[in-house]
Design a protein around this motif. Structure first.
Motif, PDB file in Angstrom:
ATOM      1  N   LYS A   3     -28.661 -24.003 -34.464  1.00  0.00           N
ATOM      2  CA  LYS A   3     -28.159 -24.334 -36.079  1.00  0.00           C
ATOM      3  C   LYS A   3     -28.814 -23.192 -36.830  1.00  0.00           C
ATOM      4  CE  LYS A   3     -32.698 -26.304 -37.503  1.00  0.00           C
ATOM      5  NZ  LYS A   3     -33.096 -27.097 -38.616  1.00  0.00           N
TER       6      LYS A   3
ATOM      7  N   GLU B  62     -26.030 -27.707 -39.032  1.00  0.00           N
ATOM      8  CA  GLU B  62     -25.814 -29.060 -38.165  1.00  0.00           C
ATOM      9  C   GLU B  62     -26.103 -28.319 -36.726  1.00  0.00           C
ATOM     10  OE1 GLU B  62     -22.638 -32.042 -36.375  1.00  0.00           O
ATOM     11  OE2 GLU B  62     -21.914 -29.979 -37.310  1.00  0.00           O
ATOM     12  N   MET B  63     -27.086 -29.088 -36.155  1.00  0.00           N
ATOM     13  CA  MET B  63     -27.620 -28.806 -34.792  1.00  0.00           C
ATOM     14  C   MET B  63     -26.339 -29.095 -33.672  1.00  0.00           C
ATOM     15  SD  MET B  63     -29.924 -27.158 -32.866  1.00  0.00           S
ATOM     16  CE  MET B  63     -31.534 -27.210 -33.319  1.00  0.00           C
ATOM     17  N   VAL B  64     -25.808 -28.322 -33.217  1.00  0.00           N
ATOM     18  CA  VAL B  64     -24.682 -28.445 -32.298  1.00  0.00           C
ATOM     19  C   VAL B  64     -24.847 -28.036 -30.896  1.00  0.00           C
ATOM     20  CG1 VAL B  64     -22.016 -27.720 -31.922  1.00  0.00           C
ATOM     21  CG2 VAL B  64     -23.012 -28.349 -34.320  1.00  0.00           C
ATOM     22  N   LYS B  65     -24.429 -28.549 -30.021  1.00  0.00           N
ATOM     23  CA  LYS B  65     -24.542 -28.246 -28.581  1.00  0.00           C
ATOM     24  C   LYS B  65     -23.180 -27.382 -27.971  1.00  0.00           C
ATOM     25  CE  LYS B  65     -25.481 -29.787 -23.779  1.00  0.00           C
ATOM     26  NZ  LYS B  65     -25.745 -31.047 -22.928  1.00  0.00           N
ATOM     27  N   TYR B  66     -23.583 -26.228 -27.943  1.00  0.00           N
ATOM     28  CA  TYR B  66     -22.632 -25.323 -27.417  1.00  0.00           C
ATOM     29  C   TYR B  66     -22.628 -25.188 -25.922  1.00  0.00           C
ATOM     30  CZ  TYR B  66     -22.340 -23.984 -32.198  1.00  0.00           C
ATOM     31  OH  TYR B  66     -22.605 -24.262 -33.599  1.00  0.00           O
ATOM     32  N   THR B  67     -21.485 -24.834 -25.227  1.00  0.00           N
ATOM     33  CA  THR B  67     -21.340 -24.723 -23.729  1.00  0.00           C
ATOM     34  C   THR B  67     -20.465 -23.945 -23.489  1.00  0.00           C
ATOM     35  OG1 THR B  67     -22.117 -27.313 -23.609  1.00  0.00           O
ATOM     36  CG2 THR B  67     -21.175 -26.352 -21.652  1.00  0.00           C
TER      37      THR B  67
ATOM     38  N   GLN C 276     -28.671 -25.648 -27.705  1.00  0.00           N
ATOM     39  CA  GLN C 276     -28.372 -26.282 -29.066  1.00  0.00           C
ATOM     40  C   GLN C 276     -28.843 -25.131 -29.955  1.00  0.00           C
ATOM     41  OE1 GLN C 276     -30.611 -29.779 -29.663  1.00  0.00           O
ATOM     42  NE2 GLN C 276     -29.752 -30.684 -27.748  1.00  0.00           N
TER      43      GLN C 276
ATOM     44  N   PHE D 268     -19.304 -17.585 -32.216  1.00  0.00           N
ATOM     45  CA  PHE D 268     -19.346 -18.891 -32.788  1.00  0.00           C
ATOM     46  C   PHE D 268     -19.974 -19.091 -34.128  1.00  0.00           C
ATOM     47  CE2 PHE D 268     -22.410 -19.341 -29.429  1.00  0.00           C
ATOM     48  CZ  PHE D 268     -23.649 -19.785 -30.139  1.00  0.00           C
TER      49      PHE D 268
END
Lengths: 171, 981
Positions: A93, A125-130, A91, A120
């Motif tokens: 941000k 906004e906290m985003v989960k990157y995979t 995650q 990226f």
């Protein structure tokens, strides 16, 4: 009872074949840098100011790039072999551009290159990157035997990383 | 390694066992080995002394109890009758067959003198006194007035003890057994000065000792030669200064995910293989000839001071395992801590919850140490076995049910008996049937069952054990007079109920009913009669006495209204206290007694005041009850003057309507008055073969549970099955922490057992912040200064101008204005030991960092809420495996704006915690387990543990107009956007 036990063993076996979470200290707990207490390392070239924050009931690590070359921290070595698949998620941000990496090391634990995600953009906004990685085959001295997770911040960036997870696909 | 064959056998056994009792049951059996060591002892046998604290059997009523001595007698509160209390204590002590008593003499000088004097009188014949010392932390070098004062005090204590005629001597010297410790240099200085004063050659001084070896042993299962050498040098260095040790051979740990959170851990293998031989070796050295070894023995510490478990009792296991390991050292002395520590509930004397269990155990060990065979106690019914049943009084959803069956040998002869245990609910419906256990009569053996009780909470309110016993050729059934209450959200009482079957009383006639009435009260009728004289008959509501039978001693409930009076001050102080009732004639004052309620004169002065110019306020000040005649109460006004504050006047007619009120006359003084249905005091002995109660009472509890407790003059106990007033009409899902699953789960529990407390913002009750759910959740404006409550221990500023916030009328009701440190104080029951939702409407006056809500003392599960840097900031007590407390900081990005009314909400479902301000929220994963309740504060603060994530903020300044605490929560996990790279 026997039936229950058999079912239990079966489920466990199927699960074990599918994927396994690798312990890389991705919750950022512990103290210090490097070693068992906190198995993350700073890069002496790709420098970043690293700050740990209490966040969402756990710990987030803030990487503020300071070298104009980008900043990075990397994790402990994990055994790997060409063709193996790993899924790295985190995650994030903040501001700037981030990148997920697997740093490759040979059996003598010497650096042998890396595989990376696309860069990226990161926002508040906290985003989960995979990213799913396949360990490349590099026959000879650079044949990967270990990987380390790398978290990268492009120049000028300031990113919080939280809940790093590495899952090994054992198929 | 387990072979295929052995694995099969193991699985088969497990299956058979599971089939018999259920797969969620575990059974453990332990027989005390009674092995002794080889250390050269200086005493003919190990001597056991009971440490006396300055309590007696007459005083110390505190309006609540986890436990109390079996033989309290409030008539002995009168100073002229104290001798009767001493006589009873001596009679009880002799039943333990121990050597005598000890006192921390320098800490309680006058009490020590009294004990020494009493020991030389007839009642105490056969018991002697071991000198005791509460080591002050001092260098005893006379370099400071404080150091000199402590030295002189020590010398005075030693001289007074040396003069005693009944003092324990060993090798011609007097051992001063210690509690706590001082520095080795301080002890050395003391010895040097005592030598000059001609006293040193006559005394033996002890050092407390704990060896830092448990980490290594726990990790490796052994001690290295290097460690053993190091420990040997520690022993030798200390024995060069001291005459002996008070050795602690265990460590404390918190089981953060299990039952009985904090407890002692013993390592008998460590004692046996390493430490006891090491002690034997060092003590055998001619250089240390004459040196002594002692231990302190306790059986747990479940008390109100820390609102719960300070040290788990685990049935009787802590006591048995402790003394079993101590015997491996062949000690000279064992000191029981304590005989009568009434506040801390560590009593060895018989009590209501322990019955005579501890006596039976200590007597067994004392006889063993003296080489005497096991024997029944005088008056025992020999047709039933000497079996003790121990259960927790109360467990909450998620905790395991545990029951211990303990055989205490009463004969050296071989012989067995069988016990089959069943568990039923409060209505007698079978819950579990265990297999049959065989006990050998001459072995100290405990069988402990643990059962996963989570599913029971849906319909079961209490668990009752039933025994089928085959003993001496006869098979019979017994229902031990103990039960375990099942609570949904919080079990504020971790005390064990222990009862030897031979100390259970069975009334010849027994009648009990508790029926709700339309006005909200409960009509209670109870009657018990038998061949034996009764000491007391009470009906309990949970752990509190709801109503008790009283002898005709002048305190007639029929004639008077009784009002409990309590006053407190923020700081310890001595100041005057006076109370009277104007506008009526035959009013009474009955103080609750020493040592924590200052004695207030029993006689009125010419103006009608009861009082004293010098009352000790150890936060709690004088307390007692005022009786107002029922036939002359219309114009009665209770008047109370505390220190230099203005008189508080409360018309009785007003109190009669409200039942409860509180006031703060100034100077950080709080006065609380409450009209009671019962006489708030320990019962006085009935001395009758029949007793009856017929009364209407209002319960303060959300889930009233009435049970009858009767005690005979001989100290035998009868406890009825509990009766519940509220019936289960529907259940609701509750988030709980499961100690078996080691994680949060959802359980179905009776819906009404999940309190939803909405505080009433109205000045109607003065400084009481009431609610409609139950009075047990009422908060106070300011106050909260009695023992165990948060503000008493905390760091409230000394210059606090006013404790209570001020009521302000607004267009749509009232709000409370907080200025300069004022606060609300909530009882421990207000915040659950589990999932919670806290909701409030508030407005801050400034942007300064400030506390909002805090559960005291940073306990595991303590809830914290503050405004830090303009943002809402949470914290949660995460616990630690040691004694310390740790908070986990939970900062948010949610702004709190000064001057704006905000709705602030926190919800924790044991998996996620959510913070909200005006609907804008932030959800975080959090899986910390709550394990300890404590009182809470709104608006002010105490000293936070590390980890709160901020420097100490100031008090809340602003307004509060709504506060709700729901003992449950539902939090949706945060949704997070996912991007695949």
């Amino acid at each position: 009872m026997k039936k229950t036990l058999l079912t239990l063993f079966s489920v466990t076996a199927v699960f074990a074949c599918a994927a396994a979470e690798v312990d890389i200290g991705g919750d950022f707990t512990g103290s210090g840098f490097g070693g068992r207490g906190f198995p993350w390392y700073t890069n002496s070239v790709l420098k970043a100011k690293v700050t740990r924050h209490q966040f969402n009931g756990g710990i987030a690590v803030e990487l503020k790039e300071v070298s104009d070359k980008g900043g990075q921290i990397y994790g402990k070595p994990v055994p790997a072999a060409p063709g193996e698949r790993f899924t790295l998620s985190v995650q994030a941000k903040g501001k700037g551009t981030g990148r997920l990496e697997l740093l490759l090391y040979n059996k003598e634990n010497r650096y042998a290159g890396s595989v990376s995600s696309a860069d990226f953009p990161v926002t508040e906004e906290m985003v989960k990157y995979t990213k799913e990685f396949v360990i490349p085959s590099q026959p000879g001295a650079k044949e990967p035997a270990f990987v380390r997770v790398g978290l990268f911040v492009a120049p000028g960036g300031d990113i919080w990383f939280h809940k790093v997870s590495l899952v090994q696909d054992k198929k | 390694m387990m072979t295929a064959k052995s694995a099969a056998v193991f699985l088969f056994s497990l299956a058979v066992w599971a089939g018999a009792a259920g797969a969620d049951v575990t059974r453990e059996e332990y027989t005390s080995p009674l092995e002794t060591g080889t250390r050269p002892r200086r005493t003919p046998h190990t001597l056991i002394y009971a440490r006396f604290q300055p309590y007696d059997l007459g005083g110390n009523y505190r309006d609540e109890w986890y436990d109390r001595p079996l033989f309290v007698n409030s008539l002995w509160r009168d100073a002229s009758r104290r001798g009767e209390s001493w006589k009873k204590e001596a009679e009880l002590l002799k039943k333990y067959e121990i050597a005598g008593v000890t006192v921390l003499g320098n800490a309680y000088a006058s009490f020590n003198r009294e004990v020494i004097a009493r020991s030389e009188q007839g009642d105490f014949s056969g018991l002697d006194v071991m000198a005791g010392l509460g080591w002050p932390r001092s260098e005893f070098d006379g370099k400071t007035p404080a150091s000199e004062k402590l030295y002189q005090r020590m010398v005075r204590h030693i001289r007074e003890t040396l003069d005693g005629k009944n003092i324990l001597h060993i090798d011609g010297k007097i051992p001063f057994f210690c509690y706590g410790g001082t520095t080795d240099s301080g002890a050395h200085n003391l010895r040097t000065r005592l030598k000059k004063d001609g006293l040193d050659s006559r005394v033996q001084l002890f050092a407390p000792l704990w060896l830092n070896v448990y980490g290594e042993f726990n990790n490796t299962g052994k001690l290295s030669q290097e460690t053993l050498k190091k420990m040997e040098s520690v022993l030798r260095e200390k024995l060069d200064v001291y005459d002996g040790f008070n050795f602690t051979n265990c460590f404390y740990t918190r089981n953060l995910r299990g039952d009985d959170v904090l407890g002692k851990v013993f390592r008998p293998e460590l004692d046996k293989k390493y430490l006891a031989p090491l002690f034997s070796k060092v003590y055998a050295d001619p250089k240390y000839r004459g040196k002594l070894l002692g231990f302190t023995l306790d059986h747990g510490y479940i008390g109100d001071i820390d609102n719960g478990v300070n040290q788990a009792e685990c049935g009787t296991a802590v006591l048995r395992r402790q003394i079993d390991t101590q015997l491996l050292y062949d000690p000279d002395i064992i000191s029981l801590a304590e005989w009568n520590e009434v506040n801390e509930n560590t009593c060895f004397q018989p009590t209501l919850t322990n019955s005579w269990t501890i006596r039976r155990l200590i007597r067994f060990y004392a006889r063993f140490l003296k080489g005497l065979p096991p024997a029944p106690c005088e008056g025992d019914d020999l047709s039933i076995p000497d079996l003790v049943v121990s259960v927790r009084w109360n467990i909450q959803a998620g905790e395991e049910y545990r029951i211990e069956l303990l055989n205490i040998p009463d004969t050296p002869e071989e012989g067995t008996y069988r016990v089959a245990l069943s568990l039923t609910d409060e209505n007698g419906k079978l819950l579990r049937k265990m297999g049959e256990d065989t006990f050998r009569r001459n072995k100290l053996t405990a069988v402990t069952y643990k059962v996963n009780a989570e599913a029971w909470h849906k319909r079961v309110r209490a668990v009752i054990p039933q025994l089928e016993i085959t003993y001496k050729g006869r098979t019979f059934r017994m229902e031990p007079a103990v039960f375990t209450r099942l609570s949904a959200v919080t079990a504020n009482n971790a005390k064990e109920l222990r009862l030897p079957l031979r100390d259970q009383w069975t009334p010849g006639k027994f009648v009990f009913s508790a029926l709700p009435r339309p006005d909200g009260s409960v009509r209670i009728k109870a009657e018990a009669a038998g061949k034996e004289l009764l000491n007391s008959l009470e009906v309990l509501d949970g752990k509190f006495t709801a109503v008790s039978a009283w002898p005709e001693d002048g305190l007639k409930q029929a004639d008077h209204y009784w009002i409990a009076v309590k006053c407190h001050r923020r700081y310890e102080t001595i100041m005057p206290f006076r109370i009277r009732v104007a506008g009526t004639g035959d009013y009474r004052w009955r103080p609750w007694g020493r040592p924590y309620c200052s004695p207030v004169r029993l006689e009125r002065d010419k103006e009608g005041w009861f009082g004293s110019p010098r009352c000790h306020f150890w936060h709690s000040g004088p307390a007692g009850m005022v009786g107002i005649p029922k036939n002359d109460c219309e114009n009665a006004v209770i008047e109370c003057v505390i220190g230099n504050t203005p008189a508080v006047r409360v018309p009785f007619a007003d109190l009669r309507k409200k039942r409860v009120t509180a006031a703060e006359p100034g100077d950080c003084v709080q006065l609380e008055l409450e009209l009671r249905d019962e006489l708030p005091d320990h019962p006085a002995p009935l001395n009758s073969k029949r007793a009856a109660i017929d009364a209407c009472v209002f319960s303060k509890m959300n889930d009233p549970m009435y049970s009858v407790l009767a005690v005979t003059a001989e100290g035998k106990i009868f406890r009825s099955r509990p009766v519940f007033i509220r019936k289960i009409e529907r259940t609701a899902p509750l988030r709980i922490y499961s100690t078996t699953a080691k994680k949060a789960v959802t359980a179905e529990v009776p819906a009404f057992q999940i309190p939803d407390i909405r505080y009433k913002f109205s000045p109607e009750y003065g400084n009481i912040l009431g609610n409609d759910t139950a009075k047990e959740f009422d908060a106070t404006l300011g106050g909260g200064l009695s023992r165990g409550q948060t503000p008493r221990r905390g760091a409230l500023p000394r210059d606090l101008p006013q404790m209570a916030p001020i009521w302000e009328k607004t267009a749509d009701g009232y709000s409370l204005k907080f200025t300069g440190g004022s606060y609300l104080s909530f009882p421990a029951a207000a915040v659950p030991n589990g999932a919670f939702t806290l909701e409030m409407e508030l407005k801050t006056d400034s942007s300064a960092n400030q506390y909002l809500f805090f559960t005291g003392q940073d306990r595991q599960g303590a809830v914290g809420l503050a405004v830090v840097d303009g943002k809402l900031h949470g914290s949660y007590g995460s616990g630690s495996t040691g004694f310390g407390h740790v908070l986990t900081a939970l900062p948010t990005d949610i702004a709190v704006t000064p001057g704006v009314w905000h709705t602030v909400k926190v919800a924790y479902d044991l998996e996620h915690i959510r913070f909200e301000v005006d609907g804008k929220g932030q959800t975080m994963p959090l899986t910390l387990r709550p394990a300890w309740t404590a009182p809470s504060l709104f608006g002010n603060f105490f000293t936070p543990a590390s980890g709160a994530g901020f420097a100490k903020p100031g008090p809340f300044t602003g307004h509060l107009r709504k506060l709700r605490i729901l003992h449950n929560a539902k939090v949706d996990p945060p949704k997070i956007r996912e991007v695949k790279l």
